[in-house]
Design a protein around this motif. Structure first.
Motif, PDB file in Angstrom:
ATOM      1  N   LYS A  33      24.886  83.923 -95.477  1.00  0.00           N
ATOM      2  CA  LYS A  33      26.008  83.901 -94.549  1.00  0.00           C
ATOM      3  C   LYS A  33      26.022  82.530 -93.873  1.00  0.00           C
ATOM      4  CE  LYS A  33      28.217  86.311 -90.819  1.00  0.00           C
ATOM      5  NZ  LYS A  33      28.045  87.095 -89.619  1.00  0.00           N
ATOM      6  N   LYS A  34      27.144  81.833 -93.987  1.00  0.00           N
ATOM      7  CA  LYS A  34      27.197  80.482 -93.451  1.00  0.00           C
ATOM      8  C   LYS A  34      27.909  80.455 -92.117  1.00  0.00           C
ATOM      9  CE  LYS A  34      26.942  77.912 -97.713  1.00  0.00           C
ATOM     10  NZ  LYS A  34      27.714  77.777 -98.909  1.00  0.00           N
ATOM     11  N   ASP A  35      27.469  79.542 -91.275  1.00  0.00           N
ATOM     12  CA  ASP A  35      28.143  79.303 -90.010  1.00  0.00           C
ATOM     13  C   ASP A  35      29.558  78.808 -90.310  1.00  0.00           C
ATOM     14  OD1 ASP A  35      29.134  77.836 -87.745  1.00  0.00           O
ATOM     15  OD2 ASP A  35      27.130  77.965 -86.893  1.00  0.00           O
ATOM     16  N   GLU A  36      30.568  79.510 -89.777  1.00  0.00           N
ATOM     17  CA  GLU A  36      31.953  79.167 -90.131  1.00  0.00           C
ATOM     18  C   GLU A  36      32.344  77.754 -89.692  1.00  0.00           C
ATOM     19  OE1 GLU A  36      34.243  82.153 -87.935  1.00  0.00           O
ATOM     20  OE2 GLU A  36      34.524  80.645 -86.381  1.00  0.00           O
ATOM     21  N   ARG A  37      31.790  77.290 -88.559  1.00  0.00           N
ATOM     22  CA  ARG A  37      32.120  75.936 -88.083  1.00  0.00           C
ATOM     23  C   ARG A  37      31.548  74.887 -89.037  1.00  0.00           C
ATOM     24  NH1 ARG A  37      29.415  72.174 -85.384  1.00  0.00           N
ATOM     25  NH2 ARG A  37      27.645  73.568 -85.173  1.00  0.00           N
ATOM     26  N   ILE A  38      30.294  75.113 -89.469  1.00  0.00           N
ATOM     27  CA  ILE A  38      29.658  74.164 -90.384  1.00  0.00           C
ATOM     28  C   ILE A  38      30.388  74.171 -91.733  1.00  0.00           C
ATOM     29  CG2 ILE A  38      27.528  73.665 -91.666  1.00  0.00           C
ATOM     30  CD1 ILE A  38      26.017  74.717 -89.169  1.00  0.00           C
TER      31      ILE A  38
END
Lengths: 65, 188
Positions: B19-24
């Motif tokens: 799960k990736k940080d949406e901002r990054i």
């Protein structure tokens, strides 16, 4: 514009930025930027934050006027 | 990431769908987009310049035995095309066609796309003309640059690309409208 509501709700819930970040699956910097008004989160992330802090979208992300 | 990761965790971190940080993710997408544009334009210029240099060398020294592959590499072109096709497919899957600006207008914006086609024609004319001038400068020297002829050749390329552009825009528009209507029907 700073989002003090998120910060206050987080402090009320006795959570650090890292705790909240881990709970919603983002980095601490992202939470910091949301509180500082440097990043507009997606609706999905807003909902996640609300769920973790036990608040509604109106409580944390709605600005009157 | 944890400092006490097991081998399995490390494999999962490296190859898994984390799960990736949406901002990054959003920032990374912006950075990759800029990189993609710089790389594709650079490779295209290098490829076209190679062809120009080959042509200039062949015409200036017809007796010389010249290997075409010394001037440009087909693999470069294949890689460029592959990258563009993959990007187009991903964009199409992401719904670019049915949600893009072409799908939002009821009538084909003929004037606007004529303007874009003319702009592409002029850009190609100048780019190809300049590349030929550079190629002649490198092979023959400054005194032997055929300025007018080079820009005339550039215009032929430009006119051709401009003429191809306009109907392509129209076909894109028709496809975008069809895709949009289909999408809207599925919401009913």
């Amino acid at each position: 514009m700073k989002n003090l509501k998120v910060k206050m709700a987080r402090v009320e819930a006795d959570m650090s930025q890292s705790d909240l970040a881990n709970a919603v699956g983002v980095t601490r910097q992202t939470i910091g930027m949301i509180e500082a008004g440097g990043y507009n989160p997606t609706l999905n992330l807003c909902i996640e934050i609300c769920k973790v802090l036990g608040k509604t979208l109106d409580d944390l992300f709605w600005n009157e006027g | 990431m944890d400092t006490n990761m097991t081998l399995k965790d490390m494999f999962k971190e490296l190859f898994g769908r984390n799960k990736k940080d949406e901002r990054i993710a959003a920032e990374a997408n912006k950075a990759y987009a800029v990189g993609f544009i710089i790389l594709t334009v650079g490779i295209l210029i290098d490829f076209v310049y190679g062809i120009m240099k080959f042509q200039v060398t062949v015409f200036s020294s017809p007796d010389l035995e010249i290997n075409m592959l010394d001037f440009y590499h087909p693999l470069e072109f294949v890689t460029l095309m592959l990258a563009m096709i993959v990007v187009s497919v991903i964009a199409a899957r992401g719904g670019f066609a049915e949600t893009g600006k072409m799908a939002e207008v009821e009538k084909f914006p003929a004037k606007y796309y004529l303007f874009v086609s003319v702009f592409v024609c002029l850009l190609t004319t100048v780019s190809v003309g300049l590349l030929r001038c550079f190629a002649e400068f490198e092979v023959l020297g400054f005194a032997d640059i055929h300025w007018l002829a080079n820009f005339a050749i550039g215009f032929v390329f430009g006119a051709f690309i401009g003429l191809v552009c306009y109907p392509t825009f129209y076909l894109n528009y028709v496809a975008a409208r069809k895709a949009r209507d289909k999408k809207l029907e599925s919401f009913e």
